[in-house]
Every structure is written in structure tokens, then in C-alpha cells.
Design an enzyme around this catalytic site. Structure first.
Site, PDB file in Angstrom:
ATOM      1  N   CYS A 385       0.835  -1.195   0.000  1.00 49.30           N
ATOM      2  CA  CYS A 385       0.000   0.000   0.000  1.00 49.30           C
ATOM      3  C   CYS A 385       0.876   1.253   0.000  1.00 49.30           C
ATOM      4  CB  CYS A 385      -0.990  -0.045   1.151  1.00 49.30           C
ATOM      5  SG  CYS A 385      -2.504   0.864   0.796  1.00 49.30           S
ATOM      6  N   HIS A 520      -3.577  -5.129   0.145  1.00 47.19           N
ATOM      7  CA  HIS A 520      -3.011  -5.673   1.387  1.00 47.19           C
ATOM      8  C   HIS A 520      -3.070  -7.196   1.366  1.00 47.19           C
ATOM      9  CE1 HIS A 520      -2.665  -1.954   3.834  1.00 47.19           C
ATOM     10  NE2 HIS A 520      -3.636  -1.533   3.054  1.00 47.19           N
ATOM     11  N   GLU A 522      -1.675  -9.232   3.218  1.00 43.71           N
ATOM     12  CA  GLU A 522      -1.603  -9.822   4.565  1.00 43.71           C
ATOM     13  C   GLU A 522      -2.977 -10.208   5.119  1.00 43.71           C
ATOM     14  OE1 GLU A 522      -1.067  -6.674   3.803  1.00 43.71           O
ATOM     15  OE2 GLU A 522      -1.513  -5.277   5.444  1.00 43.71           O
TER      16      GLU A 522
HETATM   17  N1  GLN Z   1      -2.120   6.697   2.853  1.00 44.81           N
HETATM   18  C1  GLN Z   1      -2.162   5.955   1.626  1.00 44.81           C
HETATM   19  C2  GLN Z   1      -3.504   6.058   0.942  1.00 44.81           C
HETATM   20  O1  GLN Z   1      -4.480   6.413   1.548  1.00 44.81           O
HETATM   21  C3  GLN Z   1      -1.821   4.512   1.868  1.00 44.81           C
HETATM   22  C4  GLN Z   1      -2.823   3.791   2.703  1.00 44.81           C
HETATM   23  C5  GLN Z   1      -2.323   2.498   3.218  1.00 44.81           C
HETATM   24  O2  GLN Z   1      -1.123   2.242   3.186  1.00 44.81           O
HETATM   25  N2  GLN Z   1      -3.186   1.662   3.750  1.00 44.81           N
HETATM   26  O3  GLN Z   1      -3.610   5.766  -0.230  1.00 44.81           O
END
Ligand code: GLN
Length: 555
Positions: A385, A520, A522
């Protein structure tokens, strides 16, 4: 009751004495051993706090926000449930907070659904809780319901009242009460103390709930004498006083509970005749963890490193990667601020580097530096992310020569917004209607599982063994498609795309192992199956440690 008649039975798990005893893990492990007897399980977490969901809560306060398949932002305990129980599919109806219950009741009151009645905690709030539990239970054989907080808290009273009523309504053959307590060892007098457990059960009984099973947390296995004493004072059968002593490995707990007959006690009370438990997979996990062939050191460079609960699914997923590659994974938590202040020296001896997800700009430059080091040194890199977004920023700055490149999240005035809100960079005439509408509703977060297409032959596709996958999301910002050509020319490969052409995966062809995802992974890893991306990453870290990693991987 016979199996398959879809009369769901309920096991309620409450906690006493102190919080943080591992009620979520206990519930998940009980689910695992019941599932091992051939039952289907659903799992619910009731949270007494007033937030409508944990999505807005700081990870400092509450640990990780776990995202379910359907995109619900839930309590981290739902992550434990999914890791331990295959038939438990968490979602919108698996996590209810006081705030959500009240929101619904107040909504009904405004619509006039209560036909002029005075709306009260009993019966209106408690009825809403009971309906929510039934909704979340679905058609599973057994629904496990964990009640957050500790017995005696003001906030949890309506939940306890609701589960008390369910016991009366459904009867002893369909409802089991499990109470988790602490049995402390006082080292100065070398004594094991049962009094807090007695008091906690007394408290529970004073609100009308007699526990059927006690799960006693302690450092050492509970001696028979204390077990007898607790049974006597709490009116719980001696066999049903289970000793949950500290385990050096989480995945031993299902075995520990089964050895003491916990699944059988539940089955008997519910009148279920079940096949023997098959815990072979759990035994294999414990075996693999005890006999690693090699150690690897993996650095996790993030923002909440002093609170490891904020990355609990990621830590677990890395461990699962280790289980399936016979590797012991030593995770080093590094504050990205430290990299900013002291440089990347602490990363020199690592076999793998992870930059996890995150919000807010503290330490962002440290994360970008971390990516640069991973890229230049050839150490396997997994970005998740925000960890993918910083990989794009790093490549923009240092490979494509786009000075000052940044995400608009951290620098709204950047000359090169290589990552930004979709509305900031997408042609307004494009098919952005759905997402624009979402943002108007304030639901700007991209949440939940979505399909992704991986490029043929890419490292990601080879890791997954497939070109079409589905993974969960929780983010707002997207790679700016207007920069894709420039970044591709500079050597970055966009190897995964969403159905609406958003960047999902980037790689660095020529680097031994460099994959970063907008999603994600995970959240979908579990110890029994492992996760393809984490297995591949830990495999690469292992080859790095063993000096077998090639200088350059094929593109
Ligand atoms: N802050 C970034 C976004 O909103 C990444 C979010 C995250 O890593 N879950 O896109």
C-alpha cells in the site's frame, strides 16, 4: 440437535479480571478445534465502545484495522478468526459496536418503527443486539460470539444482558458460556492466586450468567489443586476449568485446548456427536516452526513500530511465509524516522525489507530512502500500500529524474504528483462517476476485495501462479496514470492492474526480488495455507541469506 439442521448454537466468550488476556485468540482457537470436528463456524465480535466502527480509530489506540472481503473495517480480532477458522468469513455482520447498535436503533426510532414506544436499553437495545447476533451467525453450525471489554465495565452491560436473554430463550443445549480469566502467580510469595477468578465469576453471576467453561490464563499450567478450588468456588465442573498457560507459539494453542478436551465439553453440552478432531495441519505448523532450516532477518520500516499490534496481520503473514519455506523469520521493527536521522546502516544486514501501509506523513522520507536502499542493494523488497506508493515516488525521483516527485497526501503542491487522489489526476470526462460519487458521500476509501490482473511472466504472476487474483484494499490515493509511461521508460514495471486500470502492483525487473502492491495481501494469509506473495518473498530472503540470490532476476 443434529448437524445440518441449521439450528445454530452459540458459544459466548466473555473476559474478566483484566483486559488483554487474548480473548480474540482464545475464541479463534476454540473455533479452530470445533471446526476440526467437522462443524461450520461463524464468528462475531461485539465491541462495547461507541465508535460506529474502528475505521476512524488510531492504530495507537486500538491496533490494526482489519479489512474483510466485503470491505468492512473491523476489529483486529476478526483477523485472528480468519487465520484460525476456514469456515468463518468475516464481513459487515461480524463486528458490532455499541455505536453501530445505537445508530440502528435511533434510525428506527426516527422512522417511527417503534410506534410511539419509549425506546429503552431493555428491550430495544438488547433486541437489536440479539438480532445482530442472529444476522452474523448465518447458517453455521456454531456461532462464536466474543464480547469485548471486561465483565464489570459499564459499557458492556447491554451486551451481557442480551446474551443472558439468549441463554434463557434458546436453552442450555444451544448456548454455552465461556469465561476467560487471569490466574496470576505472585512471585514474592510463590503463590498462584485464584481469588480474581472467583470475583470475576461472581460478577458475571450477579448479572445472571453462570459460565459453563472457564479458560484460565496463567504463566504455567494450572496445578490440579487450583483447578479444583476454582471449580468449587465458581460452580463450574472441574473438567471445564481449562488451563490456558502461556504458549511460546500461538499455533500451539488449538492443540493445548484440545488436549484438555475443550471441544468435547462444548460438543457434549450442545448434544453433538462428532467425529474425532483432525488437528494434523496444526501439528504440522508447530513442527515447521520448531524446526526451521535457516534464519532470515527482515526489516519492517514503518510508523507505529512501538505498537506491533498495528501490523499484526502483516507480522503473521511474514511468519506464515516462514512456516511454508522452513525459515525462521526474525522481524526487526524500525521507525522510519530513525532512517531519516541515522541513515540506512541498520538495513545493511537484512535479508528482506518491508515497507507496510500507513497514513500521514511522519517518516515518509525515511521510507523513500529505505526503498532506494533496497533497490540499490538488491535486498528483496516487499512494499504494501503506502509501501508501493513510496516505491513509485522513489523510482520517479531517482530513476525518472522527476525532482520533488511526491504523493499529494504528503505534499499537495508537488511538481510531480505521481501518486494522488483519483479526482486530482483523472480526466473528468472519463468513467469516474462511481468513484466521484463515493467521494461525495465521504466514502473516499477504496475498501475490500477487488479483482486484479497480473502481467504474464511477471514476478507477481509467478509468485501467485496465476494472472488473475483477488485481494483486499484500504487506501485513498492511487498511482497517477499520467506518469505511467515515463516511469515504465525509467525501468518500473506496472505488473498488476485493477479492472478500471488502476495500478495494483509494481516491480523492478533486474532486481532480485522487488514487488510492491497497492492492496493488502496480509489480510488473506493464514498459517495453514500460507500466502503466495509472502512465501515467495521469504523464499527470496532465504536465498539472499544463503547467498543464492542471482544478481539480476529475469524481467
Ligand atoms: N495513505 C495511503 C492512501 O491512503 C496509503 C494507505 C495504506 O497504506 N493503507 O492511499
Amino acid at each position: 440437535m443434529t448437524l445440518g439442521s441449521h439450528m445454530t448454537s452459540y458459544v459466548f466468550i466473555t473476559g474478566g479480571v483484566v483486559s488483554s488476556l487474548g480473548k480474540g485468540i482464545t475464541s479463534a482457537c476454540l473455533g479452530a478445534i470445533l471446526e476440526a470436528r467437522g462443524l461450520t463456524i461463524s464468528m462475531i465480535k461485539l465491541d462495547p465502545y461507541i465508535n460506529v466502527d474502528p475505521g476512524t480509530m488510531s492504530p495507537f489506540q486500538h491496533g490494526e484495522v482489519f479489512v474483510t472481503h466485503d470491505g468492512t473495517e473491523t476489529d483486529l480480532d476478526l483477523g485472528h478468526y480468519e487465520r484460525f477458522v476456514r469456515t468463518a468469513h468475516g464481513g459487515r455482520n461480524s463486528n458490532f459496536t455499541t455505536g453501530r447498535i445505537y445508530e440502528s436503533v435511533i434510525g428506527k426510532e426516527r422512522r417511527g418503527d417503534y410506534l410511539g414506544a419509549t425506546v429503552q436499553v431493555i428491550p430495544h437495545i438488547t433486541d437489536e443486539i440479539k438480532q445482530s447476533i442472529e444476522l452474523g451467525a448465518g447458517d453455521a453450525d456454531i456461532c462464536l460470539v466474543e464480547i469485548g471489554g471486561t465483565v464489570g465495565d459499564i459499557e458492556s452491560l447491554p451486551f451481557l444482558e442480551a446474551i443472558r436473554q439468549m441463554g434463557v430463550e434458546l436453552g442450555h443445549e444451544r448456548v454455552v458460556y465461556v469465561h476467560l480469566t487471569l490466574v496470576p502467580f505472585i512471585s514474592t510469595s510463590s503463590e498462584i492466586k485464584t481469588k480474581p477468578t472467583q470475583h470475576s465469576v461472581k460478577e458475571l453471576r450477579s448479572i445472571g450468567i453462570q459460565p459453563d467453561i472457564l479458560v484460565c490464563r496463567s504463566e504455567q499450567p494450572l496445578p490440579d489443586e487450583q483447578r479444583r478450588k476454582i471449580a468449587l468456588f465458581t460452580n463450574v465442573r472441574e473438567k471445564a476449568v481449562i488451563s490456558a498457560y502461556d504458549a511460546d507459539d500461538l499455533y500451539k494453542i488449538p492443540l493445548m485446548m484440545h488436549e484438555q478436551g475443550l471441544d468435547e465439553i462444548v460438543a457434549r453440552q450442545l448434544g453433538l456427536e462428532l467425529p474425532e478432531a483432525d488437528l494434523g495441519e496444526w501439528q504440522a505448523i508447530v513442527e515447521a516452526k520448531q524446526n526451521p532450516q535457516v534464519d532470515v532477518d527482515v526489516a519492517m520500516v514503518g510508523k507505529y513500530m512501538d505498537l506491533k499490534d498495528s501490523y499484526i496481520s502483516l507480522v503473521e503473514a511474514l511468519q506464515h511465509g516462514g512456516i511454508h519455506t522452513r525459515t525462521r523469520v526474525n522481524i526487526h521493527f524500525i521507525e522510519s524516522r530513525d532512517i531519516e536521522e541515522n541513515g540506512v546502516d541498520c538495513l545493511q544486514n537484512m535479508d528482506g525489507i518491508v515497507v507496510p501501509g500507513g497514513f500521514g506523513d511522519r517518516g515518509i522520507e525515511g521510507k523513500i530512502e529505505t526503498v532506494r536502499f533496497a533497490r540499490e542493494s538488491g535486498i528483496p523488497y516487499l512494499g504494501i500500500c503506502l509501501g508501493m506508493q513510496v516505491a513509485v515516488i522513489e523510482a520517479a525521483r531517482n530513476l525518472a529524474g522527476l525532482k520533488g516527485a511526491m504523493s499529494t497526501e504528503f505534499d499537495p503542491g508537488t511538481p510531480h504528483p505521481v501518486v494522488g487522489l483519483i479526482t486530482e489526476w483523472q480526466d473528468q470526462t472519463g468513467d469516474t462517476e462511481q468513484r466521484d460519487e463515493d467521494s461525495e458521500l465521504g466514502g473516499t476509501m477504496r475498501l475490500g476485495a477487488q479483482p486484479i490482473t497480473l502481467a504474464d511472466g511477471s514476478l507477481a504472476a509467478r509468485s501467485y501462479g496465476s494472472t488473475s487474483i483477488e485481494e483486499r484494499h484500504r487506501h485513498r490515493y492511487e498511482v497517477n496514470n499520467n506518469y505511467r509511461k515515463q516511469l515504465t521508460d525509467a525501468g518500473l514495471r506496472f505488473s498488476g492492474l485493477s479492472i478500471d486500470d488502476l495500478v495494483e502492483v509494481v516491480e523492478l525487473p533486474g532486481h532480485p526480488w522487488f514487488v510492491a502492491s497497492q492492496f493488502h495481501p496480509e489480510f488473506t494469509s493464514n498459517p495453514r495455507d500460507g500466502h503466495p506473495l509472502f512465501k515467495s518473498f521469504i523464499g527470496a530472503a532465504r536465498r539472499h541469506r544463503e547467498g543464492e540470490l542471482p544478481e539480476a532476476a529475469e524481467a
